[in-house]
Design a protein around this motif. Sequence first.
Motif, PDB file in Angstrom:
ATOM      1  N   SER A 145      13.259 -22.188 -29.724  1.00  0.00           N
ATOM      2  CA  SER A 145      13.045 -22.866 -28.442  1.00  0.00           C
ATOM      3  C   SER A 145      14.039 -24.003 -28.251  1.00  0.00           C
ATOM      4  CB  SER A 145      11.611 -23.402 -28.372  1.00  0.00           C
ATOM      5  OG  SER A 145      10.680 -22.343 -28.430  1.00  0.00           O
ATOM      6  N   ALA A 146      14.285 -24.770 -29.319  1.00  0.00           N
ATOM      7  CA  ALA A 146      15.238 -25.880 -29.230  1.00  0.00           C
ATOM      8  C   ALA A 146      16.638 -25.374 -28.909  1.00  0.00           C
ATOM      9  CB  ALA A 146      15.238 -26.665 -30.542  1.00  0.00           C
ATOM     10  N   ALA A 147      17.019 -24.243 -29.512  1.00  0.00           N
ATOM     11  CA  ALA A 147      18.346 -23.677 -29.250  1.00  0.00           C
ATOM     12  C   ALA A 147      18.478 -23.240 -27.792  1.00  0.00           C
ATOM     13  CB  ALA A 147      18.597 -22.496 -30.186  1.00  0.00           C
ATOM     14  N   VAL A 148      17.413 -22.673 -27.248  1.00  0.00           N
ATOM     15  CA  VAL A 148      17.434 -22.259 -25.847  1.00  0.00           C
ATOM     16  C   VAL A 148      17.607 -23.466 -24.930  1.00  0.00           C
ATOM     17  CG1 VAL A 148      16.066 -21.251 -23.972  1.00  0.00           C
ATOM     18  CG2 VAL A 148      16.065 -20.166 -26.229  1.00  0.00           C
ATOM     19  N   ILE A 149      16.810 -24.489 -25.156  1.00  0.00           N
ATOM     20  CA  ILE A 149      16.871 -25.675 -24.296  1.00  0.00           C
ATOM     21  C   ILE A 149      18.226 -26.368 -24.408  1.00  0.00           C
ATOM     22  CG2 ILE A 149      15.829 -27.912 -23.812  1.00  0.00           C
ATOM     23  CD1 ILE A 149      14.113 -25.428 -23.058  1.00  0.00           C
ATOM     24  N   ASP A 150      18.774 -26.413 -25.616  1.00  0.00           N
ATOM     25  CA  ASP A 150      20.084 -27.050 -25.816  1.00  0.00           C
ATOM     26  C   ASP A 150      21.175 -26.341 -25.027  1.00  0.00           C
ATOM     27  OD1 ASP A 150      19.006 -28.926 -27.479  1.00  0.00           O
ATOM     28  OD2 ASP A 150      19.649 -27.964 -29.349  1.00  0.00           O
ATOM     29  N   ALA A 151      21.018 -25.030 -24.792  1.00  0.00           N
ATOM     30  CA  ALA A 151      22.027 -24.271 -24.047  1.00  0.00           C
ATOM     31  C   ALA A 151      21.942 -24.521 -22.541  1.00  0.00           C
ATOM     32  CB  ALA A 151      21.870 -22.780 -24.339  1.00  0.00           C
ATOM     33  N   ARG A 152      20.858 -25.152 -22.074  1.00  0.00           N
ATOM     34  CA  ARG A 152      20.664 -25.503 -20.670  1.00  0.00           C
ATOM     35  C   ARG A 152      20.863 -24.317 -19.719  1.00  0.00           C
ATOM     36  NH1 ARG A 152      17.473 -29.331 -20.133  1.00  0.00           N
ATOM     37  NH2 ARG A 152      18.153 -29.454 -17.952  1.00  0.00           N
ATOM     38  N   PRO A 153      20.170 -23.227 -19.918  1.00  0.00           N
ATOM     39  CA  PRO A 153      20.288 -22.112 -18.972  1.00  0.00           C
ATOM     40  C   PRO A 153      19.613 -22.450 -17.644  1.00  0.00           C
ATOM     41  CG  PRO A 153      18.510 -21.667 -20.516  1.00  0.00           C
ATOM     42  CD  PRO A 153      19.176 -22.948 -20.979  1.00  0.00           C
ATOM     43  N   ASP A 154      20.010 -21.752 -16.602  1.00  0.00           N
ATOM     44  CA  ASP A 154      19.341 -21.924 -15.306  1.00  0.00           C
ATOM     45  C   ASP A 154      17.974 -21.237 -15.293  1.00  0.00           C
ATOM     46  OD1 ASP A 154      21.546 -23.254 -13.872  1.00  0.00           O
ATOM     47  OD2 ASP A 154      22.583 -21.347 -14.223  1.00  0.00           O
ATOM     48  N   LEU A 155      17.822 -20.229 -16.139  1.00  0.00           N
ATOM     49  CA  LEU A 155      16.593 -19.429 -16.146  1.00  0.00           C
ATOM     50  C   LEU A 155      16.320 -18.933 -17.558  1.00  0.00           C
ATOM     51  CD1 LEU A 155      14.334 -17.739 -14.671  1.00  0.00           C
ATOM     52  CD2 LEU A 155      16.065 -15.931 -14.424  1.00  0.00           C
TER      53      LEU A 155
END
Length: 481
Positions: A59-69
């Motif tokens: 989850s942290a890796a996803v948020i760090d990537a700052r995707p639009d969706l």
Amino acid sequence: MNRSAAVIGWGKSGQGAAGALLARDWSVRAYASRATDSLSFDDVAGVPVHVEEDANALSAAVIDARPDLVVVSPGIPAHHPIFSACEQAGIDLWGEVELAWRLQEEGPHAGRPWLTVTGTNGKTTTVGMLGQILRASGVKAEEVGNIGTPITRAIDSDAEVFAVELSSFQLHTARTVRPLASVCLNVDADHLDWHGSVEAYAADKARVYENTVRACVYPAADRRVEAMVENADVVEGARAIGLTLGAPSVSQFGIVEGLLVDRAFVDDRARHALALAHVSDLSEAFGPHPSPAVLSDALAAAAMARAYGVEPEAVEAGLRSFRPAGHRRAVVARAADLTWIDDSKATNAHAARASLSGLPPRSAIWIVGGDAKGQDFTELISQVEPVLRGVVVIGADRRALVAALASGAPGVPVVEVDGHQDWMFSVVNEAVALSRPGDTVVLAPACASWDQFDNYGQRGDVFAEAVHRLAAQWGSAGGDE
């Protein structure tokens, strides 16, 4: 500037979502808890996949990537930290069904109707029947969703209408879907490890009715499902359409003298009903005594199709031509003066009860057993005991079932078959020995298959092969029905 998406889960659903986004010029990165080289679709071969076993780290890796969706696959449980992480970060999180609806409504197929089906049991049969009825009416219909084809792969097809099977997992993240008609067939405790509670599971099932445009179809005798319809936020003018196995009241579908009838989508429903099909139209697929569960599924499919606008003749033609998906209450042969039914998909007590329900008293030879998953069979056995002539118990550990049968059905003969070589052939021969001509042999194990098979499909295939060998010995017709 390209929009970016993170897809969590890299199975069939995740890859389907990624492909739909790539086709619309999104940049996509996938995240998974374990590495896999398996590809369901070639158009996603170049998508980078970040593997992280720990859910919080992922989850942290996803948020760090700052995707639009963020798009989550159905296998991502409701308690996964990505849900709260996206909420805190202000990032939209959709499931594959929500994604498919939004992409459809943004494109050239906007307005294409969805007919959505959920329930603990019977979804696939109902969606299959619905698809057959729709095609019999002459429209291009496609069965999608949980039934096999990810709906994200189907939205660019030329189908005029979708029959959509939805699991509770998929409904959990559905928010803006506006089905033309919707149905929840039944609700029983299931997937509690994913949802966390019976109440949360039922709440996700209830989402099938949200935003319904024309018809909320429901089993009239099921107060819990009826309450889902009453509490749903639907489009103004949507109607509640009940299903009953008896004579229908106004705005219901039901059965009268062996006929499936519509008293909902007719001009003078206060005084008239319209005959749609005969119960006997189901006999080729389900044997001479279709269970109440099968009849309910047929009524649900008919109601959904009539909500779409098909003519009565299409209902009859569709039900007559329908054949169930593998291992779902399917007649595999009529051999040794018996009807043989493969319902290997009946992996819990609720499904097994539905499979046996409706058979004449003392006419069923029940093949049951496997990985019990900690179930208590006391209630199930008391409910099905009246239809049983005999029971063949299979599985690596048969003790709990044998004890429950001795207590709840003491007058019913029980035979155990262990896992010796060619043991399934012994099972079908023992079934013959317990039977009388005209009986029905039902493989409805009420258990998972993992103790002896790779999956329920393999279990059903081995059963069907043994029945066909038996048929050859008896000189009976034993081909697939």
